[in-house]
Design a protein around this motif. Structure first.
Motif, PDB file in Angstrom:
ATOM      1  N   UNK A  16       0.828  -1.212   0.000  1.00  0.00           N
ATOM      2  CA  UNK A  16       0.000   0.000   0.000  1.00  0.00           C
ATOM      3  C   UNK A  16       0.859   1.257   0.000  1.00  0.00           C
ATOM      4  N   UNK A  17       1.918   1.262   0.798  1.00  0.00           N
ATOM      5  CA  UNK A  17       2.791   2.444   0.873  1.00  0.00           C
ATOM      6  C   UNK A  17       3.566   2.620  -0.422  1.00  0.00           C
ATOM      7  N   UNK A  18       4.161   1.534  -0.937  1.00  0.00           N
ATOM      8  CA  UNK A  18       4.942   1.673  -2.172  1.00  0.00           C
ATOM      9  C   UNK A  18       4.057   2.050  -3.345  1.00  0.00           C
ATOM     10  N   UNK A  19       2.837   1.543  -3.370  1.00  0.00           N
ATOM     11  CA  UNK A  19       1.928   1.899  -4.465  1.00  0.00           C
ATOM     12  C   UNK A  19       1.606   3.383  -4.419  1.00  0.00           C
ATOM     13  N   UNK A  20       1.403   3.908  -3.229  1.00  0.00           N
ATOM     14  CA  UNK A  20       1.116   5.337  -3.087  1.00  0.00           C
ATOM     15  C   UNK A  20       2.318   6.175  -3.500  1.00  0.00           C
ATOM     16  N   UNK A  21       3.502   5.781  -3.030  1.00  0.00           N
ATOM     17  CA  UNK A  21       4.733   6.517  -3.356  1.00  0.00           C
ATOM     18  C   UNK A  21       4.984   6.499  -4.859  1.00  0.00           C
ATOM     19  N   UNK A  22       4.901   5.321  -5.461  1.00  0.00           N
ATOM     20  CA  UNK A  22       5.212   5.206  -6.880  1.00  0.00           C
ATOM     21  C   UNK A  22       4.130   5.815  -7.767  1.00  0.00           C
ATOM     22  N   UNK A  28       4.277  13.002 -10.752  1.00  0.00           N
ATOM     23  CA  UNK A  28       5.298  14.048 -10.867  1.00  0.00           C
ATOM     24  C   UNK A  28       6.125  13.908 -12.143  1.00  0.00           C
ATOM     25  N   UNK A  29       6.317  12.679 -12.594  1.00  0.00           N
ATOM     26  CA  UNK A  29       7.038  12.452 -13.856  1.00  0.00           C
ATOM     27  C   UNK A  29       6.116  12.572 -15.068  1.00  0.00           C
ATOM     28  N   UNK A  86      -0.459   2.349 -10.378  1.00  0.00           N
ATOM     29  CA  UNK A  86       0.109   3.697 -10.447  1.00  0.00           C
ATOM     30  C   UNK A  86      -0.743   4.629 -11.291  1.00  0.00           C
ATOM     31  N   UNK A  87      -1.452   4.083 -12.266  1.00  0.00           N
ATOM     32  CA  UNK A  87      -2.356   4.879 -13.080  1.00  0.00           C
ATOM     33  C   UNK A  87      -3.632   5.225 -12.317  1.00  0.00           C
ATOM     34  N   UNK A  88      -4.180   4.243 -11.574  1.00  0.00           N
ATOM     35  CA  UNK A  88      -5.492   4.415 -10.943  1.00  0.00           C
ATOM     36  C   UNK A  88      -5.463   5.108  -9.581  1.00  0.00           C
ATOM     37  N   UNK A  90      -3.902   7.800  -8.376  1.00  0.00           N
ATOM     38  CA  UNK A  90      -4.152   9.251  -8.388  1.00  0.00           C
ATOM     39  C   UNK A  90      -5.579   9.615  -8.798  1.00  0.00           C
ATOM     40  N   UNK A  91      -6.262   8.711  -9.483  1.00  0.00           N
ATOM     41  CA  UNK A  91      -7.616   8.983  -9.946  1.00  0.00           C
ATOM     42  C   UNK A  91      -8.691   8.515  -8.950  1.00  0.00           C
ATOM     43  N   UNK A  92      -8.406   7.414  -8.235  1.00  0.00           N
ATOM     44  CA  UNK A  92      -9.396   6.814  -7.338  1.00  0.00           C
ATOM     45  C   UNK A  92      -9.093   7.069  -5.865  1.00  0.00           C
ATOM     46  N   UNK A  93      -7.839   7.309  -5.555  1.00  0.00           N
ATOM     47  CA  UNK A  93      -7.395   7.343  -4.165  1.00  0.00           C
ATOM     48  C   UNK A  93      -6.871   5.968  -3.779  1.00  0.00           C
ATOM     49  N   UNK A  94      -5.921   5.969  -2.850  1.00  0.00           N
ATOM     50  CA  UNK A  94      -5.271   4.702  -2.493  1.00  0.00           C
ATOM     51  C   UNK A  94      -6.235   3.751  -1.782  1.00  0.00           C
TER      52      UNK A  94
END
Length: 146
Positions: A16-22, A28-29, A86-88, A90-94
């Motif tokens: 969960x943490x790595x998915x949020x970070x990445x 940002x990229x 990583x695509x979803x 930012x759109x759905x929330x973690x």
């Protein structure tokens, strides 16, 4: 068994943490695919270093050739799944993304366990397990209720 359960919880938390970070890295990229590539490059580097330090005997060519062809494609599923995370996110929330992803994982795990796919131990779907899956699905509805 409790130690294994604790490690499994830790693994889930790490995902969960790595998915949020990445996912944020991909934002940002300006490319979730680039975020995925960076994550896999770092994972590959860490894995290679861990292998260099810990593996004492490498498999023989015969052992490598004995691996069923379909087992070599797990990396494709990893890239697909992680890239979608990583695509979803930012759109759905973690929280929403992880709840749906966990549901997909549990459903496929219960089905694959029922049939013993990939030469893993078979554990038939029982009334109790089916009730657990139904409760999980109800929980996902409640978690994502707007």
């Amino acid at each position: 068994m409790m130690a294994l359960a604790a490690l499994a919880l830790l693994a889930g938390a790490a995902i969960a943490v790595q998915a949020s970070i990445n996912a944020q890295l991909g934002v940002l990229l300006r490319s979730s695919l680039l975020g995925t590539a960076v994550a896999f490059a770092v994972s590959c580097l860490v894995s290679v270093l861990a292998i260099a330090v810990s593996v004492r005997q490498y498999p023989t060519l015969a052992a490598i050739q004995a691996v069923p062809w379909y087992l070599w494609f797990g990396g494709l599923l990893s890239a697909f799944g992680v890239g979608l995370f990583y695509f979803l996110i930012p759109r759905m929330g973690v929280g929403s993304m992880m709840s749906f992803a966990l549901t997909g994982q549990i459903l496929v795990a219960v089905i694959s366990s029922h049939f013993g796919w990939f030469d893993l131990p078979a554990k038939p779907i029982s009334l109790l397990r089916g009730t657990g899956v139904a409760a999980l699905m109800a929980g996902i509805v409640l978690i994502n209720w707007e």
